[in-house]
Design a protein around this motif. Structure first.
Motif, PDB file in Angstrom:
ATOM      1  N   MET A  32      32.153 -73.870  88.766  1.00 35.00           N
ATOM      2  CA  MET A  32      31.865 -72.513  89.222  1.00 35.00           C
ATOM      3  C   MET A  32      31.967 -71.601  87.998  1.00 35.00           C
ATOM      4  SD  MET A  32      34.407 -73.498  92.233  1.00 35.00           S
ATOM      5  CE  MET A  32      34.407 -75.242  91.763  1.00 35.00           C
ATOM      6  N   VAL A  33      30.827 -71.065  87.572  1.00 37.10           N
ATOM      7  CA  VAL A  33      30.769 -70.414  86.264  1.00 37.10           C
ATOM      8  C   VAL A  33      30.621 -68.895  86.393  1.00 37.10           C
ATOM      9  CG1 VAL A  33      29.540 -70.389  84.049  1.00 37.10           C
ATOM     10  CG2 VAL A  33      29.661 -72.512  85.376  1.00 37.10           C
ATOM     11  N   GLY A  34      31.440 -68.171  85.642  1.00 38.82           N
ATOM     12  CA  GLY A  34      31.290 -66.721  85.546  1.00 38.82           C
ATOM     13  C   GLY A  34      30.738 -66.372  84.170  1.00 38.82           C
ATOM     14  N   GLY A  35      30.891 -65.099  83.781  1.00 37.60           N
ATOM     15  CA  GLY A  35      30.492 -64.701  82.424  1.00 37.60           C
ATOM     16  C   GLY A  35      29.073 -64.178  82.331  1.00 37.60           C
ATOM     17  N   THR A  36      28.609 -64.055  81.090  1.00 38.76           N
ATOM     18  CA  THR A  36      27.322 -63.389  80.835  1.00 38.76           C
ATOM     19  C   THR A  36      26.138 -64.367  80.930  1.00 38.76           C
ATOM     20  OG1 THR A  36      27.483 -63.896  78.483  1.00 38.76           O
ATOM     21  CG2 THR A  36      28.431 -61.797  79.205  1.00 38.76           C
ATOM     22  N   PRO A  37      24.939 -63.840  81.177  1.00 39.08           N
ATOM     23  CA  PRO A  37      23.748 -64.708  81.186  1.00 39.08           C
ATOM     24  C   PRO A  37      23.566 -65.418  79.830  1.00 39.08           C
ATOM     25  CG  PRO A  37      23.234 -62.578  82.157  1.00 39.08           C
ATOM     26  CD  PRO A  37      24.619 -62.467  81.590  1.00 39.08           C
ATOM     27  N   HIS A  38      23.946 -64.742  78.720  1.00 40.70           N
ATOM     28  CA  HIS A  38      23.820 -65.360  77.395  1.00 40.70           C
ATOM     29  C   HIS A  38      24.655 -66.635  77.334  1.00 40.70           C
ATOM     30  CE1 HIS A  38      24.093 -65.931  73.002  1.00 40.70           C
ATOM     31  NE2 HIS A  38      25.406 -66.063  73.217  1.00 40.70           N
ATOM     32  N   SER A  39      25.914 -66.557  77.777  1.00 40.30           N
ATOM     33  CA  SER A  39      26.787 -67.734  77.757  1.00 40.30           C
ATOM     34  C   SER A  39      26.210 -68.827  78.637  1.00 40.30           C
ATOM     35  CB  SER A  39      28.177 -67.394  78.291  1.00 40.30           C
ATOM     36  OG  SER A  39      28.755 -66.413  77.511  1.00 40.30           O
ATOM     37  N   TRP A  40      25.724 -68.414  79.804  1.00 37.26           N
ATOM     38  CA  TRP A  40      25.180 -69.400  80.742  1.00 37.26           C
ATOM     39  C   TRP A  40      23.983 -70.123  80.125  1.00 37.26           C
ATOM     40  CZ3 TRP A  40      26.015 -72.796  84.070  1.00 37.26           C
ATOM     41  CH2 TRP A  40      25.079 -73.235  85.002  1.00 37.26           C
ATOM     42  N   SER A  41      23.156 -69.385  79.374  1.00 33.09           N
ATOM     43  CA  SER A  41      21.976 -70.046  78.796  1.00 33.09           C
ATOM     44  C   SER A  41      22.413 -71.106  77.775  1.00 33.09           C
ATOM     45  CB  SER A  41      21.019 -69.022  78.168  1.00 33.09           C
ATOM     46  OG  SER A  41      21.621 -68.482  77.008  1.00 33.09           O
ATOM     47  N   ARG A  42      23.516 -70.880  77.080  1.00 28.36           N
ATOM     48  CA  ARG A  42      24.018 -71.885  76.127  1.00 28.36           C
ATOM     49  C   ARG A  42      24.679 -73.058  76.858  1.00 28.36           C
ATOM     50  NH1 ARG A  42      24.243 -74.211  72.733  1.00 28.36           N
ATOM     51  NH2 ARG A  42      25.913 -73.933  71.229  1.00 28.36           N
ATOM     52  N   LEU A  43      25.435 -72.717  77.895  1.00 25.80           N
ATOM     53  CA  LEU A  43      26.232 -73.726  78.589  1.00 25.80           C
ATOM     54  C   LEU A  43      25.415 -74.564  79.573  1.00 25.80           C
ATOM     55  CD1 LEU A  43      29.073 -74.825  79.377  1.00 25.80           C
ATOM     56  CD2 LEU A  43      29.290 -72.893  80.953  1.00 25.80           C
ATOM     57  N   ARG A  44      24.406 -73.952  80.150  1.00 29.03           N
ATOM     58  CA  ARG A  44      23.710 -74.545  81.287  1.00 29.03           C
ATOM     59  C   ARG A  44      23.251 -75.997  81.097  1.00 29.03           C
ATOM     60  NH1 ARG A  44      19.068 -71.698  84.990  1.00 29.03           N
ATOM     61  NH2 ARG A  44      18.927 -73.398  86.464  1.00 29.03           N
ATOM     62  N   PRO A  45      22.546 -76.318  79.992  1.00 30.83           N
ATOM     63  CA  PRO A  45      22.064 -77.713  79.873  1.00 30.83           C
ATOM     64  C   PRO A  45      23.210 -78.712  79.874  1.00 30.83           C
ATOM     65  CG  PRO A  45      21.231 -76.330  78.062  1.00 30.83           C
ATOM     66  CD  PRO A  45      22.178 -75.493  78.840  1.00 30.83           C
ATOM     67  N   MET A  46      24.319 -78.341  79.238  1.00 31.46           N
ATOM     68  CA  MET A  46      25.463 -79.263  79.177  1.00 31.46           C
ATOM     69  C   MET A  46      26.128 -79.360  80.546  1.00 31.46           C
ATOM     70  SD  MET A  46      27.062 -78.371  75.439  1.00 31.46           S
ATOM     71  CE  MET A  46      26.795 -76.619  75.307  1.00 31.46           C
ATOM     72  N   ALA A  47      26.319 -78.193  81.194  1.00 31.32           N
ATOM     73  CA  ALA A  47      27.009 -78.178  82.488  1.00 31.32           C
ATOM     74  C   ALA A  47      26.191 -78.946  83.532  1.00 31.32           C
ATOM     75  CB  ALA A  47      27.243 -76.742  82.929  1.00 31.32           C
ATOM     76  N   GLU A  48      24.879 -78.735  83.527  1.00 32.47           N
ATOM     77  CA  GLU A  48      24.054 -79.425  84.524  1.00 32.47           C
ATOM     78  C   GLU A  48      24.038 -80.931  84.286  1.00 32.47           C
ATOM     79  OE1 GLU A  48      20.292 -77.369  84.789  1.00 32.47           O
ATOM     80  OE2 GLU A  48      21.178 -75.851  86.117  1.00 32.47           O
ATOM     81  N   ALA A  49      24.130 -81.325  83.012  1.00 27.47           N
ATOM     82  CA  ALA A  49      24.115 -82.768  82.703  1.00 27.47           C
ATOM     83  C   ALA A  49      25.397 -83.449  83.168  1.00 27.47           C
ATOM     84  CB  ALA A  49      23.919 -82.978  81.197  1.00 27.47           C
ATOM     85  N   ILE A  50      26.526 -82.775  83.015  1.00 30.58           N
ATOM     86  CA  ILE A  50      27.802 -83.455  83.342  1.00 30.58           C
ATOM     87  C   ILE A  50      28.236 -83.262  84.789  1.00 30.58           C
ATOM     88  CG2 ILE A  50      28.643 -83.327  80.956  1.00 30.58           C
ATOM     89  CD1 ILE A  50      30.604 -81.108  81.931  1.00 30.58           C
ATOM     90  N   ALA A  51      27.587 -82.335  85.516  1.00 28.96           N
ATOM     91  CA  ALA A  51      28.042 -81.998  86.871  1.00 28.96           C
ATOM     92  C   ALA A  51      27.778 -83.128  87.858  1.00 28.96           C
ATOM     93  CB  ALA A  51      27.316 -80.745  87.353  1.00 28.96           C
ATOM     94  N   ALA A  52      28.525 -83.116  88.943  1.00 23.70           N
ATOM     95  CA  ALA A  52      28.222 -83.998  90.075  1.00 23.70           C
ATOM     96  C   ALA A  52      26.845 -83.614  90.600  1.00 23.70           C
ATOM     97  CB  ALA A  52      29.270 -83.795  91.166  1.00 23.70           C
ATOM     98  N   LYS A  53      26.163 -84.570  91.204  1.00 19.28           N
ATOM     99  CA  LYS A  53      24.836 -84.269  91.767  1.00 19.28           C
ATOM    100  C   LYS A  53      24.879 -84.467  93.280  1.00 19.28           C
ATOM    101  CE  LYS A  53      23.159 -84.083  87.463  1.00 19.28           C
ATOM    102  NZ  LYS A  53      24.362 -84.382  86.731  1.00 19.28           N
TER     103      LYS A  53
END
Ligand code: 6PG
Length: 468
Positions: free
Chosen positions: A143-164
């Motif tokens: 569950m991610v908070g913070g700025t859209p800028h941070s999310w754009s950096r984090l997103r590919p990694m978070a989506e790869a490691i997350a449960a599906k």
């Protein structure tokens, strides 16, 4: 030298598992830890994945190992240690870099830190991670908070490691500053209520029915194949079956009946009350943990007030199953109402259906119910209330008579059911279009001239108290 995609600081259970998960998904991960001796041990544990692990003993080397704009994820104890780490690392970072706190933090701290770091051109993300060690290693819900800028950096990694869940990653950017940590806190509040409801049913079967742990395990195992299917029911069945190698007794029978808590359940209740809400099922679960810890008082009370149980009119197992269905729905409904109120208060525009969706896999409260809740929220129920969505209301109405029978028989027998009874009382309070707060208003006006609204004309009014 290849620069790392992300840095993970804090190589305890959760940090190590997340770092290995990231490496396994093909990311280069810089790692460091306050106690440097943990680092080589971790690299050894990484085995073949060590090729993508970049260990550093100093914060300077750790930061230098990262690709810009940098993303540094901390998994360290919440509170003061996080503030200290921010103070140490922020001078080493540059504008556009992101610090992530992936622990269970108080969202008020997250909001404060995000504002302070924003002034320095840095981004701060509060990210709730659920699923324990196994989840962190092979697929957590995040569950991610913070700025859209941070999310754009984090997103590919978070989506790869997350449960599906059916291919969809169980991670989402939910809103600014503390939104992610707030949602994780409420997740844990619901977790407390669900665990306590299970424990109450266990208590009824053990103390009311005289059942041994393995027989109770069978009940939860069967329930796990029906509408109550969930991670917590599943592990309960397994825990009740486990045998203590030292005594040959069921493990649960040799465990002290005092439950710990780190604070997230309590935070849910505190924030709910601050927002003018009452998550009474969650509050009952937090309170029950508190009472459980006061063993000396309970020992004395069982002597002085009597430990006996009155006649127990045993409800059927079907009634217990339905009672739990109702309680689980009500606890989630209270949690979602708290999130709705917080979203309005803090301008997060939380997508609550998305919250339900990212809880469908990976997290501790994952259950068959969450997919239905997501759909119910998307159907835009009256007043935004989950319990009023047609499908949920129908399910509740079908299950409530069983909850009444279970609570009534427990209460008459003197068996404690704090979450079940609190949930039922909330349900009944909701159903009364005209409640009893008119009398509260009369009392307030009587002693403090606080004024009240009338049912028949506008404006503030006072009662004729002095004259009566
Ligand atoms: C999770 C859990 C996790 C942890 C809690 C338990 O979602 O993975 O909730 O965060 O187990 O800290 O909280 P208590 O220690 O307060 O029970």
């Amino acid at each position: 030298m290849t620069k790392a995609d992300i840095g993970v600081y804090g190589l305890g259970t959760m940090g190590s598992a997340l770092a290995l998960n990231l490496a396994e998904q093909g990311f280069d991960v810089a790692v460091s830890n306050r106690e440097p001796e943990w680092i080589p041990e971790f690299v050894k544990e990484a085995g073949a994945l060590a090729a993508q692990i970049h260990p550093s003993e100093t914060l300077q080397d750790f930061v230098a190992a990262l690709k810009a704009p940098r993303v540094v994820l901390f998994l360290i104890p919440s509170g003061a240690p996080m503030d200290q780490m921010i103070d140490q690392i922020s001078p080493l970072l540059a504008e556009g870099d992101t610090i992530i706190d992936a622990g269970n933090a108080d969202f008020n701290d997250t909001r404060r830190r995000a504002a302070a770091l924003e002034a320095q051109g840095l981004h701060f993300v509060g990210m709730g991670v659920s699923g324990g060690e196994e989840g962190a290693r092979h697929g957590p819900s995040m569950m991610v908070g913070g700025t859209p800028h941070s999310w754009s950096r984090l997103r590919p990694m978070a989506e790869a490691i997350a449960a599906k869940f059916e291919g969809t990653p169980c991670v989402a950017h939910l809103g600014s500053d503390g939104a992610g940590h707030f949602v994780k806190t409420v997740h844990n509040g619901i977790e407390y209520a669900d665990m306590q409801a299970i424990a109450e049913i266990y208590g009824l079967l053990r103390d009311g029915g005289g059942w041994e742990a393995p027989r109770i395990a069978g009940v939860f195992e069967r329930w796990n194949a029906g509408p109550l299917q969930s991670y917590l029911v599943d592990i309960t069945a397994q825990a009740l079956q486990a045998v203590d190698p030292q005594t040959g007794l069921p493990v649960v029978d040799v465990i002290e009946d005092r439950a710990g808590q780190k604070g997230t359940g309590r935070w849910t209740v505190i924030e709910a009350l601050k927002l003018g809400q009452s998550a009474s099922g969650i509050e009952a679960a937090v309170g029950a943990r508190g009472w459980s810890s006061d063993k000396a008082l309970r020992l004395a009370a069982s002597d002085i007030l009597g430990a006996g149980t009155q006649h127990y009119d045993k409800p059927s197992l079907d009634d217990m199953e339905q009672a739990f269905v109702a309680v689980r729905i009500l606890a989630h409904a209270q949690g979602f109402a708290v999130m709705q109120a917080a979203s309005e208060e803090f301008d997060w525009a939380l997508d609550l259906a998305r919250v339900a969706e990212i809880w469908r896999a990976g997290c501790i409260i994952r259950s068959a119910l969450l997919d239905d809740l997501a759909e119910a929220i998307r159907s835009k129920p009256p007043q935004g209330a989950l319990v009023l969505a047609p499908d949920i209301a129908a399910r509740l109405n079908a299950a409530i008579p069983a909850l009444r029978r279970v609570v009534a028989s427990a209460v008459l027998a003197g068996l404690p059911v704090p979450v079940m009874s609190a949930s039922l009382t909330w349900y009944d309070s909701l159903r009364h279009a005209r409640g009893t707060a008119n009398l509260i208003q009369a009392q307030r006006d009587f002693f403090g001239r606080h004024g009240f609204l009338r049912v028949d004309k506008p404006g503030a009014h006072h009662g004729p108290w002095a004259e009566s």
